[in-house]
Write a protein that holds these residues in place. Structure first.
Motif, PDB file in Angstrom:
ATOM      1  N   TRP A 299      63.820  45.251   6.302  1.00 32.69           N
ATOM      2  CA  TRP A 299      65.009  45.555   5.980  1.00 32.69           C
ATOM      3  C   TRP A 299      65.394  46.779   6.928  1.00 32.69           C
ATOM      4  O   TRP A 299      64.640  47.286   7.671  1.00 32.69           O
ATOM      5  CB  TRP A 299      64.967  46.234   4.425  1.00 32.69           C
ATOM      6  N   ALA A 300      66.631  47.112   6.683  1.00 31.67           N
ATOM      7  CA  ALA A 300      67.293  48.513   7.557  1.00 31.67           C
ATOM      8  C   ALA A 300      68.407  49.020   6.566  1.00 31.67           C
ATOM      9  O   ALA A 300      69.021  48.365   5.948  1.00 31.67           O
ATOM     10  CB  ALA A 300      67.764  48.006   8.718  1.00 31.67           C
ATOM     11  N   SER A 301      68.552  50.290   6.680  1.00 31.01           N
ATOM     12  CA  SER A 301      69.468  51.003   5.884  1.00 31.01           C
ATOM     13  C   SER A 301      70.867  50.646   6.270  1.00 31.01           C
ATOM     14  O   SER A 301      71.814  50.742   5.485  1.00 31.01           O
ATOM     15  CB  SER A 301      69.356  52.587   6.162  1.00 31.01           C
ATOM     16  N   TRP A 302      71.192  50.189   7.410  1.00 32.19           N
ATOM     17  CA  TRP A 302      72.335  49.680   8.106  1.00 32.19           C
ATOM     18  C   TRP A 302      72.789  48.185   7.694  1.00 32.19           C
ATOM     19  O   TRP A 302      73.857  47.773   7.812  1.00 32.19           O
ATOM     20  CB  TRP A 302      72.606  49.886   9.580  1.00 32.19           C
ATOM     21  N   CYS A 303      72.086  47.564   6.854  1.00 31.76           N
ATOM     22  CA  CYS A 303      72.008  46.251   6.456  1.00 31.76           C
ATOM     23  C   CYS A 303      72.615  46.053   5.155  1.00 31.76           C
ATOM     24  O   CYS A 303      72.059  46.429   4.091  1.00 31.76           O
ATOM     25  CB  CYS A 303      70.710  45.654   6.913  1.00 31.76           C
ATOM     26  N   ALA A 304      74.011  45.482   5.086  1.00 34.61           N
ATOM     27  CA  ALA A 304      74.605  45.596   3.714  1.00 34.61           C
ATOM     28  C   ALA A 304      73.763  44.557   2.737  1.00 34.61           C
ATOM     29  O   ALA A 304      73.612  44.903   1.482  1.00 34.61           O
ATOM     30  CB  ALA A 304      75.910  44.946   3.985  1.00 34.61           C
ATOM     31  N   PRO A 305      73.399  43.420   3.255  1.00 34.86           N
ATOM     32  CA  PRO A 305      72.483  42.557   2.293  1.00 34.86           C
ATOM     33  C   PRO A 305      71.257  43.137   1.751  1.00 34.86           C
ATOM     34  O   PRO A 305      70.803  42.954   0.826  1.00 34.86           O
ATOM     35  CB  PRO A 305      72.173  41.374   3.372  1.00 34.86           C
ATOM     36  N   CYS A 306      70.630  44.163   2.737  1.00 36.87           N
ATOM     37  CA  CYS A 306      69.389  44.763   2.169  1.00 36.87           C
ATOM     38  C   CYS A 306      69.819  45.789   1.052  1.00 36.87           C
ATOM     39  O   CYS A 306      68.948  45.778   0.121  1.00 36.87           O
ATOM     40  CB  CYS A 306      69.060  45.558   3.074  1.00 36.87           C
TER      41      CYS A 306
ATOM     42  N   GLN B 177      49.748  43.035 -12.215  1.00 34.56           N
ATOM     43  CA  GLN B 177      49.066  41.993 -11.837  1.00 34.56           C
ATOM     44  C   GLN B 177      48.443  42.038 -10.476  1.00 34.56           C
ATOM     45  O   GLN B 177      47.622  40.983 -10.183  1.00 34.56           O
ATOM     46  CB  GLN B 177      49.651  40.768 -12.146  1.00 34.56           C
ATOM     47  N   GLY B 178      48.660  43.211  -9.870  1.00 39.62           N
ATOM     48  CA  GLY B 178      47.684  43.312  -8.465  1.00 39.62           C
ATOM     49  C   GLY B 178      48.641  42.972  -7.279  1.00 39.62           C
ATOM     50  O   GLY B 178      48.037  42.819  -6.456  1.00 39.62           O
ATOM     51  N   VAL B 179      49.869  42.836  -7.461  1.00 37.94           N
ATOM     52  CA  VAL B 179      50.682  42.544  -6.322  1.00 37.94           C
ATOM     53  C   VAL B 179      51.210  43.584  -5.763  1.00 37.94           C
ATOM     54  O   VAL B 179      51.388  44.785  -6.413  1.00 37.94           O
ATOM     55  CB  VAL B 179      51.774  41.641  -6.757  1.00 37.94           C
ATOM     56  N   GLU B 180      51.019  43.777  -4.286  1.00 37.57           N
ATOM     57  CA  GLU B 180      51.450  44.931  -3.614  1.00 37.57           C
ATOM     58  C   GLU B 180      52.644  44.425  -2.667  1.00 37.57           C
ATOM     59  O   GLU B 180      52.792  43.180  -2.530  1.00 37.57           O
ATOM     60  CB  GLU B 180      50.450  45.182  -2.612  1.00 37.57           C
ATOM     61  N   PHE B 181      53.696  45.486  -2.586  1.00 38.67           N
ATOM     62  CA  PHE B 181      54.715  45.197  -1.765  1.00 38.67           C
ATOM     63  C   PHE B 181      54.782  46.360  -0.617  1.00 38.67           C
ATOM     64  O   PHE B 181      54.295  47.347  -0.817  1.00 38.67           O
ATOM     65  CB  PHE B 181      56.060  45.563  -2.590  1.00 38.67           C
ATOM     66  N   VAL B 182      55.304  45.835   0.426  1.00 39.24           N
ATOM     67  CA  VAL B 182      55.320  46.662   1.558  1.00 39.24           C
ATOM     68  C   VAL B 182      56.540  46.568   2.477  1.00 39.24           C
ATOM     69  O   VAL B 182      56.993  45.299   2.603  1.00 39.24           O
ATOM     70  CB  VAL B 182      54.214  46.919   2.592  1.00 39.24           C
ATOM     71  N   GLY B 183      57.316  47.216   2.739  1.00 44.46           N
ATOM     72  CA  GLY B 183      58.625  47.247   3.486  1.00 44.46           C
ATOM     73  C   GLY B 183      58.299  47.392   4.728  1.00 44.46           C
ATOM     74  O   GLY B 183      57.456  48.106   5.327  1.00 44.46           O
ATOM     75  N   VAL B 184      59.232  46.894   5.700  1.00 46.75           N
ATOM     76  CA  VAL B 184      59.260  47.045   7.276  1.00 46.75           C
ATOM     77  C   VAL B 184      60.659  47.461   7.512  1.00 46.75           C
ATOM     78  O   VAL B 184      61.419  46.704   7.634  1.00 46.75           O
ATOM     79  CB  VAL B 184      58.655  45.736   7.854  1.00 46.75           C
ATOM     80  N   ASN B 185      60.872  48.825   7.733  1.00 44.44           N
ATOM     81  CA  ASN B 185      62.137  49.334   8.104  1.00 44.44           C
ATOM     82  C   ASN B 185      62.148  49.106   9.669  1.00 44.44           C
ATOM     83  O   ASN B 185      61.699  49.664  10.624  1.00 44.44           O
ATOM     84  CB  ASN B 185      62.298  50.793   7.874  1.00 44.44           C
ATOM     85  N   PHE B 186      63.240  48.369   9.927  1.00 45.84           N
ATOM     86  CA  PHE B 186      63.334  47.710  11.377  1.00 45.84           C
ATOM     87  C   PHE B 186      64.714  48.517  11.992  1.00 45.84           C
ATOM     88  O   PHE B 186      65.693  48.481  11.406  1.00 45.84           O
ATOM     89  CB  PHE B 186      63.653  46.217  11.154  1.00 45.84           C
ATOM     90  N   LYS B 187      64.503  48.927  13.326  1.00 42.96           N
ATOM     91  CA  LYS B 187      65.476  49.391  14.101  1.00 42.96           C
ATOM     92  C   LYS B 187      66.483  50.446  13.315  1.00 42.96           C
ATOM     93  O   LYS B 187      67.627  50.495  13.247  1.00 42.96           O
ATOM     94  CB  LYS B 187      66.495  48.357  14.480  1.00 42.96           C
ATOM     95  N   ASP B 188      65.808  51.310  12.986  1.00 40.43           N
ATOM     96  CA  ASP B 188      66.542  52.435  11.946  1.00 40.43           C
ATOM     97  C   ASP B 188      66.208  53.787  12.268  1.00 40.43           C
ATOM     98  O   ASP B 188      65.344  53.907  13.101  1.00 40.43           O
ATOM     99  CB  ASP B 188      66.011  52.031  10.479  1.00 40.43           C
ATOM    100  N   SER B 189      66.801  54.841  11.662  1.00 38.29           N
ATOM    101  CA  SER B 189      66.433  56.196  11.789  1.00 38.29           C
ATOM    102  C   SER B 189      65.729  56.366  10.693  1.00 38.29           C
ATOM    103  O   SER B 189      66.141  56.031   9.526  1.00 38.29           O
ATOM    104  CB  SER B 189      67.471  57.098  12.087  1.00 38.29           C
ATOM    105  N   LYS B 190      64.823  57.418  10.760  1.00 34.58           N
ATOM    106  CA  LYS B 190      63.872  57.579   9.546  1.00 34.58           C
ATOM    107  C   LYS B 190      64.718  58.468   8.569  1.00 34.58           C
ATOM    108  O   LYS B 190      64.592  58.056   7.027  1.00 34.58           O
ATOM    109  CB  LYS B 190      62.741  58.657  10.128  1.00 34.58           C
ATOM    110  N   PRO B 191      65.657  59.373   8.760  1.00 39.24           N
ATOM    111  CA  PRO B 191      66.442  60.107   7.671  1.00 39.24           C
ATOM    112  C   PRO B 191      67.194  59.042   7.015  1.00 39.24           C
ATOM    113  O   PRO B 191      67.298  58.921   5.635  1.00 39.24           O
ATOM    114  CB  PRO B 191      67.270  61.280   8.630  1.00 39.24           C
TER     115      PRO B 191
END
Length: 200
Positions: free
Chosen positions: A91-98, A115-129
């Motif tokens: 995902w990315a903050s600049w991405c409207a579908p995200c 139930q033991g499911v883990e989630f992790v995002g990958v923030n792509f081509k973005d600025s940290k703030p």
């Protein structure tokens, strides 16, 4: 044998995987993370239509070692989650579908984490703030990796996400069991996670 497709459209599984990922990286280039997204807008990235691919156990690909820095500054190793079903969302903050899919992802996570499911995002081509502001706005409680240069995303080249947003569901052995290219919804993602969770 080809993986079972839920959508009538076809996509390469092995051949061209690296090319598809390179296309994603190039398509999202622009001014880079410092500008808060590709050329500072929402319309200069490769979008998907929500197509789902499910892979039978014998066809699943193991991922290379995936490590990175979390948005909160901590370190992350995907290998530490082996033995659990893991949902990886690009995902990315600049991405409207995200922005549109964020509540659905959090909803599935809230329902499946016990139930033991883990989630992790990958923030792509973005600025940290901008990424951190996105997480606060949408009340995202699972961690994300900060992937300003695309190196984390490249670790998924065996089954590339190919679009922003994209979502992968990994089985307990760390293999890709399902892939969604484009924005997802609760009604699409929740049954996929449940199916992988039910595997023995």
């Amino acid at each position: 044998m080809n993986p079972r497709r839920i959508s009538p459209s076809r996509a390469p599984f092995r051949a061209g995987a690296a090319v598809a990922l390179c296309g994603l990286l190039a398509g999202c280039a622009g001014t880079g993370a410092a500008g808060g997204g590709p050329d500072g807008g929402d319309n200069r990235f490769i979008s998907g239509d929500g197509n789902v691919t499910e892979y039978k156990a014998a066809q699943r690909k193991s991922l290379a070692s995936v490590t990175g820095e979390r948005l909160d500054g901590g370190s992350f190793k995907l290998a530490d989650l082996k033995g659990k079903v893991v949902v990886v969302n690009f995902w990315a903050s600049w991405c409207a579908p995200c922005r549109g899919e964020a509540p659905s992802l959090q909803h599935v996570y809230d329902g499946k984490k016990a139930q033991g499911v883990e989630f992790v995002g990958v923030n792509f081509k973005d600025s940290k703030p901008n990424a951190q502001a996105f997480e606060r706005k949408f009340k995202v409680t699972y961690p994300s990796l900060f992937d300003a240069d695309g190196r984390v995303t490249l670790a998924f080249r065996e089954v590339p996400p190919s679009a922003i947003p994209s979502t992968l569901v990994l089985d307990r052995q760390g293999r890709v069991a399902a892939r969604i290219i484009g924005a997802t919804t609760f009604t699409k993602l929740d049954p996929l996670v449940g199916k992988v969770l039910a595997e023995k």
